[in-house]
Design a protein around this motif. Structure first.
Motif, PDB file in Angstrom:
ATOM      1  N   LYS A   1       0.840  -1.196   0.000  1.00  0.00           N
ATOM      2  CA  LYS A   1       0.000   0.000   0.000  1.00  0.00           C
ATOM      3  C   LYS A   1       0.880   1.253   0.000  1.00  0.00           C
ATOM      4  O   LYS A   1       0.644   2.208  -0.732  1.00  0.00           O
ATOM      5  N   LEU A   2       1.919   1.230   0.842  1.00  0.00           N
ATOM      6  CA  LEU A   2       2.795   2.393   0.945  1.00  0.00           C
ATOM      7  C   LEU A   2       3.482   2.670  -0.392  1.00  0.00           C
ATOM      8  O   LEU A   2       3.573   3.815  -0.845  1.00  0.00           O
TER       9      LEU A   2
ATOM     10  N   GLN B   1       2.377   1.848  -3.335  1.00  0.00           N
ATOM     11  CA  GLN B   1       1.356   2.370  -4.250  1.00  0.00           C
ATOM     12  C   GLN B   1       1.108   3.851  -3.973  1.00  0.00           C
ATOM     13  O   GLN B   1       1.020   4.664  -4.887  1.00  0.00           O
ATOM     14  N   ASP B   2       1.005   4.201  -2.682  1.00  0.00           N
ATOM     15  CA  ASP B   2       0.791   5.601  -2.310  1.00  0.00           C
ATOM     16  C   ASP B   2       1.939   6.459  -2.816  1.00  0.00           C
ATOM     17  O   ASP B   2       1.733   7.560  -3.329  1.00  0.00           O
TER      18      ASP B   2
ATOM     19  N   ARG C   1       3.900   5.939  -5.367  1.00  0.00           N
ATOM     20  CA  ARG C   1       3.799   6.132  -6.815  1.00  0.00           C
ATOM     21  C   ARG C   1       2.734   7.179  -7.131  1.00  0.00           C
ATOM     22  O   ARG C   1       2.905   8.026  -7.994  1.00  0.00           O
TER      23      ARG C   1
END
Lengths: 356, 528, 370
Positions: free
Chosen positions: C215-216, C218-219, C221
């Protein structure tokens, strides 16, 4: 009631003064003042100290002045100063190579460095016009690349003057070349004034004053006005029919030329031409000096140059002696690094200036 | 109405002012569950402010909040941030895309709401180290796309998508939120092709059938009639009509939107001062983001005031910006018989054209310089005014005294409120800044003047003054003026003829005496 | 046929920097006269030495913060940890591991500071991080040169300056020299392969691949591509950016320790000063750009850049008869490649903005024909 209003007025004024002047600047000015007060107490001669400061001021002020045009045209701080310095070095070495000596060698160094400054500055300006918005980072690396490129050139170019090349090999320039017999102190000794231990290098100061006046006068002209407007709001300037790229190019060439002259003046005071990696770290002190003087990333005046150079050079010259005498530790180098880079960081992170 | 169940959304007496400028007054309407409400009105009628209030946007709170009540399913709500509105089940698709260009549709639909897989490491370092559950993401996004009823490829990267699909991605993102009860669509069809727009309308109907209420803002009135249950017409910050869609038609709505029973009696129409064409524009295109101009051909007569009106985003602003070289343009422009090269601001100014930009702060002013600089700068640069010559013209210095004089003259003439002529332009109010912009162009003494949105964002008193000054400039100096404005009334007040831009090109030119309805119909005629 | 040609041109343009370096190396290697075994040996040594450091640059690029010139901060944290560990006389693998652990709090603190400052200077992260590295270098000197001794206890005089405080210009790490590299090392026909180091690097690569899937990641990016959109979606933009810098700084600290254990001694005041520049240059040589970098770029970059680094001086000496030429040449190339990469990045940003007008003209012309 009225008392409290008055006090808050004074407080407000003080606060707005601190805000407009900037806390870091106040601290630095206060620090320098402290040094001047402390100097006699720890037993160092104030006159000598002042002489040193003024001397260093006269060597460096033109390099700091070179920041002004690019700040005005919105190109930001000229981290690419080494490019101009290289033009100056080419002028200096070629002038010596061609056998000029005495004051004439200084004049010729300026004359010879001018076409180089125009050429290099032109190319540099062309590049900066292609990358509007990312000037400062690229300027830094243009400076670095050109310095390291010239490192090769100093070795390869066919210099022959025995005063400059390595004695054994007979070719390749030395890392430091003395300007004795050429233009050593050519400006500083002109009209020099001596009062006790205080020595004022009048000629060098006059030379700076001349260039500073020329810069001030230029900023008053039509083109100078356009330059300020380009820096203030490029879209406005474009809508008013200004060719932004041309003005920016002009500012870069001016800055480069001033850097070339600046390094020559530096050399006449310092006594040596420093080649190879020496120009590498000359941009940062000049940048932080003008910022200490109160300039921002997009506004700078002649006054900023004078105040900033004086404060910066004052600290550089005063700290070693005063500190050494006081605590027997020479922390001046470290203080210089922290102060100068801290000042640049402060300017880069100010909100109002971060938009561009 | 049904007493057992409160309507989904109820707006009661909503009022809002921006620093004393009343933009919304007594807004009342209700929206039932699963209904589609069409919200129409001219630009500046207050539609977007109303939606911002509903959606809890920061700008509302920063400007002093609003008064009145919003009831959601009978409960009073007041959102402090868009996130609260989202949590309460309100979704909004804005005009500008809010998408990450390098992400796929699926990633965008579920941005920051991705299904995750738990792992040992995330126990230690917190749940941001959960890995993304790509399969679940794909399924969830797929469901949302299906709910929408328009097929888009979930694995396609946004930057490779046609515009329409980006719009659908945004809608799918809102639909993927389980709590969604009310969806606000702000001009969603503006960027769509006819076919895509049709698909969107179908999907709006199917959303409504699933019980989601929709507020649909558009300038395409036919769409409203096709898809909405209810039409709310706003004008000048008020709701002027609230009717069932089946009971009305396009003509009526247009009438409500623009129709003011204005007292035009005070205004006497004059004959065009000359039939001679002073500027002719042929096949002009301009690439101005959001105001694209396509194939505009237009003749301007000598000495007239020509108004250019039209809805926002239709390209009226692109025309002067393109001709004056601020945005890339193509085509042919002739002024007084000579062709003016495009994309070169200097050549336009040399030909004695001038432009007052709609973007006062961005283009019009040097905010950080004095009023003197602002007023004198273009005239100095273009016409060498306000310069003192030394050494036989070798050195030209600013003539500070002449600059001060001319600035003071305009400060008096235009009643600019300032502390001195050396004040920074940033410190003035909007109206006074606009007057400085006018002064700047007047100082150039042009023969032809483009004025773009001269009264946008300024108060009533300043408005009258600005319009007066323009009129006087036209009458006394014989300057041809082309004025671009979103306010039809204003155009009708001072113009001789009004051209309406719609869909990037000229929809028609009418005399200023034409009725609002005629102009209004042109405005929505070719909306793209 | 036509299409193939087009893609070739695209390929050449997209990879111009690595291709240029392959040409330089192809030109210099024969002239330099080094044996393939020697070169291979050197390359593998340098791969083990540098790869970890360069990997630390990947995460800020992902978060849209450009080339992290502030990785020098991590390097300084690593050096402080090594100074302390060598003062405590903990050598070998335990020393390396302990140094890594000690470096973490320093790295985190410096990373937080750097991240906070960079959040205040959005849009000019690179020049700011570059100045931060100079600024912190001053603070580092203050600590190491003046505080170590009187304030921070340093027991061993072998690393202290003769004057009684401050650290010597070089700290010998002889007792932990190549301890990571030698453990499990194997030799294949005269080429030493530091298996353990390479395993650590491989694990790091896997960790980065895994991180991208979190998740981190993805965040980050999302933040890197569009801060406003990410903020509207509820992602904590500032926090995410700070985290990316902190991770980068910590990794750079580890990387520096790996680097120094290989070198076997620590130049207290200069080891870190050039490291950022060389790592960034290597990454760019591998074909990375300011906004896009992959693990592949790291390895290609290390190999090509260091190949050039090894062969340039002797090739230069053979051609011009002066060994310094090659030295300067490689410095010039390092700076030059960074300059070129920065210029390409900025021009690409501008070109993207200019494409729409052409489209309009095209449309109109098409309409005319129809």
């Amino acid at each position: 009631m009225s008392e409290s209003v008055k006090r808050s007025g004074v407080q407000g004024k003080l606060r707005s003064f601190v805000q407009s002047f900037g806390l870091p600047r106040l601290i630095i000015a206060g620090f320098l003042l402290l040094l001047f007060i402390a100097a006699p107490m720890v037993g160092s001669d104030l006159g000598v100290q002042l002489t040193n400061t003024i001397n260093r001021f006269s060597w460096n002020a033109i390099l700091v002045l070179a920041m002004v045009p690019m700040v005005h045209s919105g190109c930001g701080l000229n981290f690419g100063l080494p490019l101009g310095i290289i033009s100056g070095l080419l002028g200096a070495t070629l002038s010596m190579e061609f056998g000029f000596s005495g004051p004439m060698s200084f004049v010729m160094a300026i004359v010879i460095s001018t076409p180089f400054a125009i050429l290099l500055g032109g190319g540099y300006g062309w590049l900066l016009n292609r990358i509007k918005g990312g000037e400062m980072m690229i300027a830094t690396y243009v400076g670095f690349s050109s310095v390291s490129f010239m490192c090769m050139m100093w070795l390869l170019l066919p210099y022959h003057s025995p005063n400059m090349v390595w004695g054994l090999a007979g070719k390749g320039l030395r890392t430091t070349i003395s300007v004795e017999g050429y233009y050593d102190k050519v400006l500083s000794s002109f009209l020099q004034i001596q009062i006790g231990t205080l020595v004022i290098p009048t000629g060098a100061l006059l030379f700076f004053a001349l260039l500073a006046f020329a810069m001030w006068a230029f900023l008053l002209t039509k083109t100078g006005t356009a330059m300020t407007a380009v820096g203030s709001n490029p879209t406005f300037a474009r809508a008013a029919g200004i060719d932004i790229d041309r003005i920016r190019m002009l500012s870069v060439v001016m800055s480069t030329w001033l850097a070339a002259v600046g390094i020559l003046v530096y050399e006449q005071g310092f006594g040596f031409v420093q080649l190879y990696m020496a120009p590498f770290n000359m941009a940062l002190p000049a940048v932080s000096a003008i910022l200490i003087g109160g300039a921002t990333v997009n506004k700078a005046t002649i006054m900023n140059v004078i105040i900033g150079t004086f404060l910066f050079q004052g600290i550089v010259t005063m700290t070693p002696t005063v500190m050494n005498n006081m605590i027997h530790m020479d922390m001046s180098e470290v203080i210089r690094i922290i102060v100068s880079n801290g000042m640049i960081l402060y300017a880069l992170t100010r909100k109002s200036e971060a938009s561009r | 109405m049904d007493d057992r169940k409160a309507p989904l959304l109820e707006m009661k007496n909503i009022r809002k002012d921006f620093f004393g400028n009343q933009v919304l007054e007594d807004i009342n309407f209700t929206l039932g569950e699963g209904k589609v409400l069409g919200l129409v009105g001219e630009n500046g009628a207050g539609k977007s402010t109303l939606m911002k209030i509903l959606f809890g946007m920061d700008v509302i709170r920063e400007t002093g909040g609003y008064s009145g009540d919003i009831l959601l399913s009978g409960e009073k709500v007041s959102f402090q941030t868009p996130f609260e509105a989202l949590a309460a089940g309100i979704g909004m698709v804005h005009q500008e895309f809010s998408l990450i260009p390098g992400f796929t549709a699926t990633e965008n639909i579920l941005l920051n709401r991705e299904p995750k897989k738990h792992s040992v490491l995330s126990d230690v370092f917190g749940d941001r180290l959960d890995t993304l559950n790509r399969d679940a993401m794909k399924k969830k996004a797929g469901d949302a796309i299906e709910k929408m009823g328009v097929m888009i490829d979930g694995s396609m990267v946004i930057s490779d998508m046609p515009v329409g699909h980006k719009q659908f991605t945004e809608i799918a993102r809102e639909l993927s939120k389980d709590q969604l009860k009310l969806l606000i669509l702000d001009e969603p069809t503006a960027v769509l092709t006819e076919h895509e727009a049709g698909a969107l309308l179908d999907s709006i109907r199917s959303m409504a059938e699933r019980g989601i209420s929709v507020i649909f803002i558009t300038h395409r009135l036919q769409e409203i009639l096709n898809v909405c249950d209810q039409v709310v017409v706003m004008r000048d910050g008020r709701v002027v009509q609230d009717v069932a869609a089946r009971d009305t038609n396009v003509q009526e709505i247009t009438h409500w939107m623009v129709g003011r029973d204005v007292q035009l009696s005070a205004r006497t129409f004059r004959e065009l001062p000359s039939q001679e064409t002073v500027m002719s524009i042929e096949r002009l295109w301009v690439d101005m983001p959001g105001e694209t101009v396509r194939d505009v051909t237009l003749d301007v007569k000598k000495g007239e005031i020509l108004g250019i009106g039209g809805l926002a985003g239709q390209g009226k602003l692109g025309i002067p910006n393109g001709i004056m070289g601020l945005y890339e343009a193509g085509g042919r422009v002739t002024f007084e018989g000579k062709e003016i090269p495009l994309n070169q601001p200097r050549r336009c100014l040399d030909a004695s054209l001038a432009f007052v930009s709609e973007d006062r702060r961005g283009v019009g002013l040097l905010l950080d310089e004095s009023l003197e600089w602002n007023v004198a700068f273009p005239a100095m640069q273009i016409q060498n005014k306000f310069l003192k010559k030394y050494l036989g013209g070798l050195i030209k210095w600013r003539d500070e005294k002449a600059i001060e004089e001319v600035t003071k003259k305009y400060i008096d003439e235009l009643q600019i409120r300032c502390t001195s002529s050396r004040q920074k332009a940033r410190e003035l109010s909007g109206g006074n800044q606009q007057k400085i912009c006018l002064a700047k162009t007047f100082a150039m003494e042009p023969r032809f003047l483009f004025v773009s949105e001269p009264t946008r964002g300024i108060d009533v008193g300043a408005k009258a003054l600005v319009l007066d000054a323009l009129k006087r400039f036209n009458r006394e100096s014989g300057v041809t003026i082309v004025m671009i404005s979103s306010e039809l009334e204003e155009l009708r007040q001072i113009c001789d003829r009004i051209a309406i831009v719609s869909g990037g090109s000229i929809a028609g030119i009418l005399p200023a005496s034409a009725s609002s309805e005629q102009l209004g119909e042109l405005m929505v005629s070719q909306v793209k | 046929m036509n299409k193939k040609k087009f893609s070739l041109g695209e390929f050449l343009r997209g990879n111009s920097v690595p291709i240029m370096f392959i040409l330089i190396c192809a030109f210099c290697i024969p002239i330099s006269g080094f044996s393939p075994t020697y070169l291979l040996n050197e390359i593998i040594t340098r791969l083990g030495r540098n790869a970890f450091l360069i990997l630390s640059l990947l995460i800020p690029i992902m978060a849209g913060m450009g080339l992290n010139f502030g990785m020098t901060l991590g390097a300084m944290a690593g050096e402080i940890a090594l100074i302390l560990v060598s003062d405590w006389q903990i050598w070998g693998i335990p020393g390396v591991v302990l140094a890594m652990i000690i470096s973490i709090p320093f790295s985190v603190a410096l990373g937080l500071l750097c991240g906070k400052i960079l959040n205040m200077a959005k849009g000019r992260e690179m020049v700011t991080s570059y100045i931060i590295s100079y600024f912190i270098n001053g603070v580092y000197q203050l600590v190491v040169l003046y505080m170590m001794g009187p304030i921070i206890p340093i027991a061993h005089s072998s690393i202290k300056l003769p004057r009684g405080y401050g650290i010597r210009n070089t700290v010998s790490l002889l007792n932990m020299r190549q301890c990571l590299d030698d453990l499990l090392a194997i030799r294949v026909s005269g080429v030493k392969i530091p298996v353990l180091t390479l395993i650590i690097i491989a694990l790091m690569c896997l960790a980065i691949v895994w991180f991208r899937k979190t998740k981190l990641g993805q965040d980050m990016r999302a933040v890197g591509q569009d801060m406003d959109v990410a903020r509207d979606a509820g992602i904590q933009v500032e926090r995410t950016r700070i985290i990316s810098i902190v991770i980068s700084t910590v990794l750079a600290g580890f990387g520096m320790i790996i680097y120094l254990q290989n070198m076997g001694n620590l130049s207290t005041y200069s080891s870190h000063s050039q490291i950022g520049m060389f790592c960034i240059a290597a990454l760019l040589v591998g074909g990375a750009s300011v906004d896009k970098a992959s693990i592949g770029n790291v390895f290609l970059g290390v190999i090509l850049f260091h190949l050039m680094f090894i062969v340039a001086p002797s090739a230069g000496a053979k051609i011009t008869g002066d060994s310094m030429i090659g030295e300067y040449f490689r410095v010039f190339v390092s700076y030059g490649v960074i300059t070129v990469a920065l210029v390409m990045y900025e021009t690409k940003k501008r070109r993207a903005k200019q494409s729409l007008g052409r489209q309009l003209e095209e449309d109109q012309r098409k309409g005319e024909k129809a």
